[in-house]
Design a protein around this motif. Structure first.
Motif, short mmCIF file in Angstrom:
data_model
loop_
_atom_site.label_atom_id
_atom_site.label_comp_id
_atom_site.label_asym_id
_atom_site.label_seq_id
_atom_site.Cartn_x
_atom_site.Cartn_y
_atom_site.Cartn_z
N ASN A 8 39.77 13.66 49.39
CA ASN A 8 38.54 14.63 49.84
C ASN A 8 37.89 15.19 48.74
OD1 ASN A 8 38.99 14.56 52.49
ND2 ASN A 8 40.51 16.07 52.47
N SER A 61 43.79 15.65 49.44
CA SER A 61 43.20 16.55 48.70
C SER A 61 42.32 15.79 47.72
CB SER A 61 44.15 17.27 48.20
OG SER A 61 44.60 18.44 49.16
N GLU A 113 33.67 14.29 47.92
CA GLU A 113 32.86 15.30 48.04
C GLU A 113 32.09 15.74 47.01
OE1 GLU A 113 32.68 20.16 48.26
OE2 GLU A 113 34.43 19.19 48.73
N ILE A 157 42.28 10.05 57.27
CA ILE A 157 42.81 11.04 57.53
C ILE A 157 43.37 10.98 58.96
CG2 ILE A 157 42.66 13.64 57.80
CD1 ILE A 157 40.76 13.24 55.23
N ASP A 181 32.33 8.71 53.05
CA ASP A 181 32.91 9.86 54.21
C ASP A 181 33.40 9.27 55.27
OD1 ASP A 181 32.80 12.55 54.54
OD2 ASP A 181 31.18 12.23 56.07
N ALA A 204 37.06 7.98 54.31
CA ALA A 204 37.85 9.24 54.26
C ALA A 204 38.39 9.84 55.52
CB ALA A 204 37.17 10.27 53.20
N ILE A 205 37.44 9.89 56.40
CA ILE A 205 37.60 10.55 57.83
C ILE A 205 38.79 9.49 58.56
CG2 ILE A 205 36.61 11.10 60.13
CD1 ILE A 205 34.24 12.17 58.49
#
Length: 289
Positions: free
Chosen positions: A215, A212, A219, A246, A239, A242-243
């Motif tokens: 993310n 969290s 963002e 995860i 981005d 992060a993807i």
């Protein structure tokens, strides 16, 4: 050797809490004033942690300021603390303050230490930080250090956090500096490594708050750097990182679930075979009579 290093890295990741304050985190005590809101607090802290500046006035809400929200920082003086009174935008945004402290030098009800900060004489321990808040409003915060000997240290903290020099302005439409771009990507990589370490150890619940945090950081950072030229290069990279992180955790959970189900299936097959053998033995024993 490589295996031992990896194991040590995972152990350190698991043993160190995510909110630990390392040497790269600093906190300064003093007084602060949110100049455009005419809010002044005699006891205030400025925390530099994980690349974020948090202004913490006693008895009032904290203000978290990301590096790219900061337009500039400077030593407080008559010149640096003022705003351009000719701009109609100020009156539209702050109609209730348009005849207040910054615009017409209203001094009634203003603490002496705030008034002193508008002196022509520049002192090293008084800082003015110009930034855009989370509601996209321009803000000016005055921070007066309690310990004057920490002035150089706080200036360095501001420099390292913002990527700006004293008095330098961040210009929309310009390019992000290479050093600041690296700072952003390294922070994402640091968070990603912690998450992967937790997931590699099967600690999925512990990884959830860190995911969290990652993310939110990605963002917020993308939103803040969107005013810069070719920001998409950095935005796409962090981005994607992060993807990928995860996805690693999700795939690890699926893999472990699949392995667990397969182990359960094999255990069931073994149990059936054992019971089958017992039944065969029992029938064989009965058939001998």
């Amino acid at each position: 050797m490589k295996k031992n290093f990896l194991l040590l890295n995972i152990l350190l990741t698991l043993l160190l809490p995510s909110n630990i304050v390392f040497a790269r985190s600093q906190i300064y005590q003093g007084k602060c004033g949110f100049l455009l809101s005419n809010i002044f607090v005699d006891k205030c802290s400025a925390l530099f942690n994980k690349g974020i500046l948090t202004i913490m006035p006693k008895g009032a809400p904290q203000e978290r300021i990301y590096p790219t929200q900061i337009e500039s920082f400077s030593l407080s003086s008559k010149e640096t603390i003022k705003v351009n009174q000719d701009l109609d935008k100020w009156q539209r945004l702050y109609p209730e303050q348009s005849r207040g402290f910054l615009f017409f030098k209203k001094k009634e009800g203003i603490p002496r230490w705030v008034v002193d900060a508008t002196s022509k004489k520049v002192t090293e321990h008084k800082f003015v930080i110009n930034y855009v808040d989370s509601y996209i409003f321009p803000r000016k915060v005055l921070f007066v250090l309690e310990d004057k000997s920490q002035a150089a240290a706080m200036q360095l903290s501001l420099r390292k956090t913002t990527g700006l020099y004293l008095g330098e302005k961040r210009k929309p439409g310009g390019s992000l500096s290479p050093s600041f771009s690296r700072k952003i990507t390294k922070e994402v990589e640091r968070k990603a490594q912690r998450i992967m370490g937790l997931c590699a150890a099967g600690m999925y619940e512990d990884s959830s708050p860190v995911i969290s945090e990652l993310n939110a950081y990605v963002e917020n950072t993308i939103n803040e750097i969107s005013i810069f030229e070719k920001y998409e290069l950095i935005a796409n990279k962090i981005d994607a990182d992060a993807i990928k992180t995860i996805a690693f955790c999700e795939n690890k959970k699926v893999e472990e679930l699949t392995q667990a189900k397969e182990a359960e299936r094999l255990a069931k097959v073994k149990e059936i075979e054992e019971e089958k053998a017992k039944r065969l033995d029992a029938f064989e024993m009965l058939s001998s009579y």
